[in-house]
Design an enzyme around this catalytic site. Sequence first.
Site, mmCIF file in Angstrom:
data_model
loop_
_atom_site.group_PDB
_atom_site.id
_atom_site.type_symbol
_atom_site.label_atom_id
_atom_site.label_comp_id
_atom_site.label_asym_id
_atom_site.label_seq_id
_atom_site.Cartn_x
_atom_site.Cartn_y
_atom_site.Cartn_z
ATOM 1 N N SER A 1 0.795 -1.230 0.000
ATOM 2 C CA SER A 1 0.000 0.000 0.000
ATOM 3 C C SER A 1 0.825 1.277 0.000
ATOM 4 O O SER A 1 0.288 2.360 -0.238
ATOM 5 C CB SER A 1 -0.943 0.013 1.214
ATOM 6 O OG SER A 1 -0.201 0.067 2.415
ATOM 7 N N TYR B 1 14.575 -5.769 14.866
ATOM 8 C CA TYR B 1 14.443 -5.521 13.437
ATOM 9 C C TYR B 1 15.592 -6.179 12.674
ATOM 10 O O TYR B 1 15.376 -6.857 11.660
ATOM 11 C CB TYR B 1 14.420 -4.014 13.175
ATOM 12 C CG TYR B 1 14.226 -3.642 11.729
ATOM 13 C CD1 TYR B 1 12.959 -3.627 11.157
ATOM 14 C CD2 TYR B 1 15.313 -3.301 10.923
ATOM 15 C CE1 TYR B 1 12.770 -3.276 9.830
ATOM 16 C CE2 TYR B 1 15.136 -2.955 9.595
ATOM 17 C CZ TYR B 1 13.868 -2.944 9.050
ATOM 18 O OH TYR B 1 13.696 -2.614 7.728
#
Length: 245
Positions: free
Chosen positions: A9, A149
């Site tokens: 998106s 991460y």
Amino acid sequence: MTAVITGGSRGIGLGIAKELLKNGFTVVLSARNEGTEIKRLKNEYCDRVYFVPCDISNINDIEKLVFYVKEKFGKISLLVNNAGIAPKERKDILELMPEDFDYVTDINLKGTFFVTQKFVPLLKENGKSRIVNISSMSAYTASLNRGEYCISKAGISMITKLYAARLAEYGISVIEIRPGIIETDMTAKVKEKYENMINEGLTPIKRMGKPEDIGKCVASIAKGDFDFCTGTVIDCDGGFNVRCL
């Protein structure tokens, strides 16, 4: 030619979608929310852009995405595992909590693994097909205030090798792209900091990357330009990977 792109998106995922559309692909984009950019692409490309809401940390959502694609297209020629998130808050690894770790790895690592697993039948159905995993320079670069991460991206490197070895017999190649510092909403808050570091010599190429830089790499793989490669890493990072004395 049909491609599925997770995290499609915005940012890198959207950049990949745009490049694939230019190259004649139909794209199925998944993300938690559709967003205005996907709506714009739908208007521009009509029947070649589809959106399915999906949180890849939820196995039921993954299965719904696969079911939709199977019913609509029957097979796919490309899977792009792009969905990923940054930590909600950067914390020193000595202060990291289990819930912080799970929040990032459930999407970036576990989600990527199971999206790949569940789409294998549709990739096999296509015959020659490709998987592209979007990891990060953080796969091999230690950041002490976002260790979860880094671990999640390093894990994607091993997911790439595992599936490359397992799926080669079916004509499915698996390639990892490691973006460097890319200009997206994820890096917007630290853009000035990164630009200064780049100008001071962090990377040989003196600019931040753009989502389309990653998109062009994916498009080249999707066209078959790397079909004698699997388990391969492409560093799209402005030369960050170059070690100089």
